[in-house]
Design a protein around this motif. Sequence first.
Motif, PDB file in Angstrom:
ATOM      1  N   ASN A   1       0.828  -1.215   0.000  1.00  0.00           N
ATOM      2  CA  ASN A   1       0.000   0.000   0.000  1.00  0.00           C
ATOM      3  C   ASN A   1       0.857   1.259   0.000  1.00  0.00           C
ATOM      4  OD1 ASN A   1      -2.501  -1.283  -0.022  1.00  0.00           O
ATOM      5  ND2 ASN A   1      -2.484  -1.599   2.183  1.00  0.00           N
ATOM      6  N   ALA A   2       2.007   1.219   0.691  1.00  0.00           N
ATOM      7  CA  ALA A   2       2.894   2.384   0.708  1.00  0.00           C
ATOM      8  C   ALA A   2       3.460   2.647  -0.683  1.00  0.00           C
ATOM      9  CB  ALA A   2       4.024   2.176   1.721  1.00  0.00           C
ATOM     10  N   LEU A   3       3.824   1.599  -1.403  1.00  0.00           N
ATOM     11  CA  LEU A   3       4.315   1.772  -2.777  1.00  0.00           C
ATOM     12  C   LEU A   3       3.226   2.332  -3.685  1.00  0.00           C
ATOM     13  CD1 LEU A   3       6.393  -1.505  -3.269  1.00  0.00           C
ATOM     14  CD2 LEU A   3       7.289   0.828  -3.255  1.00  0.00           C
ATOM     15  N   LEU A   4       2.001   1.828  -3.521  1.00  0.00           N
ATOM     16  CA  LEU A   4       0.898   2.340  -4.335  1.00  0.00           C
ATOM     17  C   LEU A   4       0.661   3.818  -4.077  1.00  0.00           C
ATOM     18  CD1 LEU A   4      -1.684  -0.592  -4.007  1.00  0.00           C
ATOM     19  CD2 LEU A   4      -0.281  -0.039  -5.989  1.00  0.00           C
ATOM     20  N   ALA A   5       0.634   4.200  -2.793  1.00  0.00           N
ATOM     21  CA  ALA A   5       0.351   5.595  -2.450  1.00  0.00           C
ATOM     22  C   ALA A   5       1.465   6.523  -2.924  1.00  0.00           C
ATOM     23  CB  ALA A   5       0.157   5.730  -0.938  1.00  0.00           C
ATOM     24  N   GLU A   6       2.715   6.093  -2.782  1.00  0.00           N
ATOM     25  CA  GLU A   6       3.857   6.940  -3.170  1.00  0.00           C
ATOM     26  C   GLU A   6       3.858   7.223  -4.663  1.00  0.00           C
ATOM     27  OE1 GLU A   6       6.999   9.313  -2.270  1.00  0.00           O
ATOM     28  OE2 GLU A   6       5.930   8.091  -0.792  1.00  0.00           O
ATOM     29  N   ASN A   7       3.337   6.268  -5.455  1.00  0.00           N
ATOM     30  CA  ASN A   7       3.368   6.413  -6.917  1.00  0.00           C
ATOM     31  C   ASN A   7       1.986   6.658  -7.524  1.00  0.00           C
ATOM     32  OD1 ASN A   7       6.314   5.564  -7.816  1.00  0.00           O
ATOM     33  ND2 ASN A   7       5.727   4.229  -6.117  1.00  0.00           N
ATOM     34  N   ALA A   8       0.986   6.959  -6.656  1.00  0.00           N
ATOM     35  CA  ALA A   8      -0.378   7.255  -7.111  1.00  0.00           C
ATOM     36  C   ALA A   8      -0.920   6.155  -8.021  1.00  0.00           C
ATOM     37  CB  ALA A   8      -0.417   8.617  -7.831  1.00  0.00           C
ATOM     38  N   LEU A   9      -0.685   4.895  -7.620  1.00  0.00           N
ATOM     39  CA  LEU A   9      -1.171   3.762  -8.395  1.00  0.00           C
ATOM     40  C   LEU A   9      -2.457   3.220  -7.779  1.00  0.00           C
ATOM     41  CD1 LEU A   9       2.179   1.833  -8.975  1.00  0.00           C
ATOM     42  CD2 LEU A   9       0.983   3.301 -10.596  1.00  0.00           C
ATOM     43  N   PRO A  10      -3.354   2.702  -8.587  1.00  0.00           N
ATOM     44  CA  PRO A  10      -4.608   2.134  -8.046  1.00  0.00           C
ATOM     45  C   PRO A  10      -4.370   0.737  -7.484  1.00  0.00           C
ATOM     46  CG  PRO A  10      -4.564   1.888 -10.418  1.00  0.00           C
ATOM     47  CD  PRO A  10      -3.328   2.672 -10.068  1.00  0.00           C
ATOM     48  N   GLU A  11      -5.298   0.290  -6.630  1.00  0.00           N
ATOM     49  CA  GLU A  11      -5.221  -1.080  -6.144  1.00  0.00           C
ATOM     50  C   GLU A  11      -5.334  -2.039  -7.318  1.00  0.00           C
ATOM     51  OE1 GLU A  11      -6.900  -2.434  -2.422  1.00  0.00           O
ATOM     52  OE2 GLU A  11      -7.878  -0.500  -2.198  1.00  0.00           O
ATOM     53  N   GLY A  12      -4.510  -3.095  -7.282  1.00  0.00           N
ATOM     54  CA  GLY A  12      -4.515  -4.066  -8.369  1.00  0.00           C
ATOM     55  C   GLY A  12      -3.621  -3.688  -9.524  1.00  0.00           C
ATOM     56  N   ALA A  13      -2.818  -2.612  -9.382  1.00  0.00           N
ATOM     57  CA  ALA A  13      -1.947  -2.174 -10.475  1.00  0.00           C
ATOM     58  C   ALA A  13      -0.930  -3.261 -10.813  1.00  0.00           C
ATOM     59  CB  ALA A  13      -1.228  -0.877 -10.095  1.00  0.00           C
ATOM     60  N   VAL A  14      -0.655  -3.426 -12.110  1.00  0.00           N
ATOM     61  CA  VAL A  14       0.345  -4.389 -12.594  1.00  0.00           C
ATOM     62  C   VAL A  14       1.538  -3.604 -13.121  1.00  0.00           C
ATOM     63  CG1 VAL A  14       0.808  -6.238 -14.233  1.00  0.00           C
ATOM     64  CG2 VAL A  14      -1.440  -6.059 -13.165  1.00  0.00           C
ATOM     65  N   LEU A  15       2.746  -3.979 -12.684  1.00  0.00           N
ATOM     66  CA  LEU A  15       3.946  -3.258 -13.079  1.00  0.00           C
ATOM     67  C   LEU A  15       4.388  -3.678 -14.487  1.00  0.00           C
ATOM     68  CD1 LEU A  15       6.024  -3.481  -9.781  1.00  0.00           C
ATOM     69  CD2 LEU A  15       4.414  -1.709 -10.507  1.00  0.00           C
ATOM     70  N   SER A  16       5.064  -2.768 -15.176  1.00  0.00           N
ATOM     71  CA  SER A  16       5.617  -3.069 -16.491  1.00  0.00           C
ATOM     72  C   SER A  16       7.128  -2.884 -16.443  1.00  0.00           C
ATOM     73  CB  SER A  16       5.005  -2.151 -17.560  1.00  0.00           C
ATOM     74  OG  SER A  16       5.207  -0.786 -17.222  1.00  0.00           O
ATOM     75  N   VAL A  17       7.837  -3.657 -17.252  1.00  0.00           N
ATOM     76  CA  VAL A  17       9.296  -3.588 -17.281  1.00  0.00           C
ATOM     77  C   VAL A  17       9.735  -2.186 -17.700  1.00  0.00           C
ATOM     78  CG1 VAL A  17      11.374  -4.510 -18.362  1.00  0.00           C
ATOM     79  CG2 VAL A  17       9.504  -6.048 -17.782  1.00  0.00           C
ATOM     80  N   GLY A  18      10.673  -1.617 -16.947  1.00  0.00           N
ATOM     81  CA  GLY A  18      11.163  -0.275 -17.241  1.00  0.00           C
ATOM     82  C   GLY A  18      10.427   0.813 -16.497  1.00  0.00           C
ATOM     83  N   GLN A  19       9.316   0.486 -15.834  1.00  0.00           N
ATOM     84  CA  GLN A  19       8.568   1.485 -15.053  1.00  0.00           C
ATOM     85  C   GLN A  19       9.409   1.958 -13.870  1.00  0.00           C
ATOM     86  OE1 GLN A  19       4.763   0.015 -13.834  1.00  0.00           O
ATOM     87  NE2 GLN A  19       4.211   1.843 -12.683  1.00  0.00           N
ATOM     88  N   VAL A  20       9.434   3.266 -13.633  1.00  0.00           N
ATOM     89  CA  VAL A  20      10.225   3.844 -12.545  1.00  0.00           C
ATOM     90  C   VAL A  20       9.311   4.118 -11.360  1.00  0.00           C
ATOM     91  CG1 VAL A  20      11.733   5.731 -11.845  1.00  0.00           C
ATOM     92  CG2 VAL A  20      11.835   4.874 -14.191  1.00  0.00           C
ATOM     93  N   LEU A  21       9.620   3.511 -10.226  1.00  0.00           N
ATOM     94  CA  LEU A  21       8.845   3.695  -9.008  1.00  0.00           C
ATOM     95  C   LEU A  21       9.628   4.532  -8.015  1.00  0.00           C
ATOM     96  CD1 LEU A  21       7.476   0.083  -8.388  1.00  0.00           C
ATOM     97  CD2 LEU A  21       6.298   1.990  -9.472  1.00  0.00           C
ATOM     98  N   THR A  22       8.947   5.487  -7.391  1.00  0.00           N
ATOM     99  CA  THR A  22       9.545   6.234  -6.284  1.00  0.00           C
ATOM    100  C   THR A  22       9.356   5.443  -5.005  1.00  0.00           C
ATOM    101  OG1 THR A  22       9.077   8.354  -7.362  1.00  0.00           O
ATOM    102  CG2 THR A  22       9.494   8.397  -4.989  1.00  0.00           C
TER     103      THR A  22
END
Length: 331
Positions: free
Chosen positions: A104-125
């Motif tokens: 949940n902390a990763l989702l909130a930091e990056n403004a991602l919705p619940e259930g988000a799927v990551l993609s290769v090369g995506q940059v996460l804060t």
Amino acid sequence: MPRTLSVFPFPALLLGALLFLGGPAGAQTGEFQGVTVTVQAKDTAYGIARRAGISVEALLALNGLHSPDLKIGQTLRVSSTARHVVGPKETLYALSRRYGVSVNALLAENALPEGAVLSVGQVLTLPATATLPSPAQPTPVALAPTPGPLAALSLTLPPLLGVPQPPEPVPSAAPQAPAFAPPEPALPDAPSPDRPSAALPGDWRGMAMALLGTPYRYGGTTPAGLDCSGFVLQVFTPLGVRLPRVSADQAQVGQPVAAEELQPGDLVFFDTVGGGRISHVGIYLGGDTFVSANSYQGKVSLDTLMADRYWGPRYRGARRVLSGPLAVRGP
């Protein structure tokens, strides 16, 4: 031994170095991108802080220093922001384990919705509370040049941290909890997770206890894997209680309950991310104990509520969704 790249006072070379080390095109996947600099000869705390655009006090605080005296070769952090470039097969759960933060902390930091799927090369804060790699392995930083002739900077190429991560935990694995993760309290009459008791029709407590030890899985809503709100649905849906899918919405249904009036079966809500947003839900069992799908433990587990140093400060309220005979039915 890490490779070093010397940058001389030529604008084109400086721009190329910044793009290579910090730009999306040059980022390698599965990699932590930190914000540190290695002290060179004649560097001062004031000079480094000025080039990084921060105050000397902020520089000292970021590195836990009490004096501006620096040593050549010392690694200093010049920003609290760190990033991770998503690699193949990496998941939010795997990254939460690597950096010691919740999904949940990763989702909130990056403004991602619940259930988000990551993609290769995506940059996460990464959240400010993330456990970052040891400063003994410095990662690159691009500092703004000072006015006048540009002093040569030594930039160290980042180490690769692309250790393969399993996509999801398996029930037999024992997830390593962060230092602040609370121990599971003993609860009389609670069945063993290895030998859960069968739940009778309408027995919410029996259903909850039968799910003890179920693996935590972000977005999971079945006994094969559950997240916190999915666990609540598994317990209450067979009773005819209709609840929303996510914890923040579940906190809007039923009747609000004061902390001193909590009863077994009440839903208890927490802000584990910060900012007042509901991000976790559990079911109160009585005796200052609740059960939930705990991402830190990696499974459905028992925890202490108000007396716990982690959960107590993050408690944000409770809701009563059971009424009549269901509210008082116990083991």
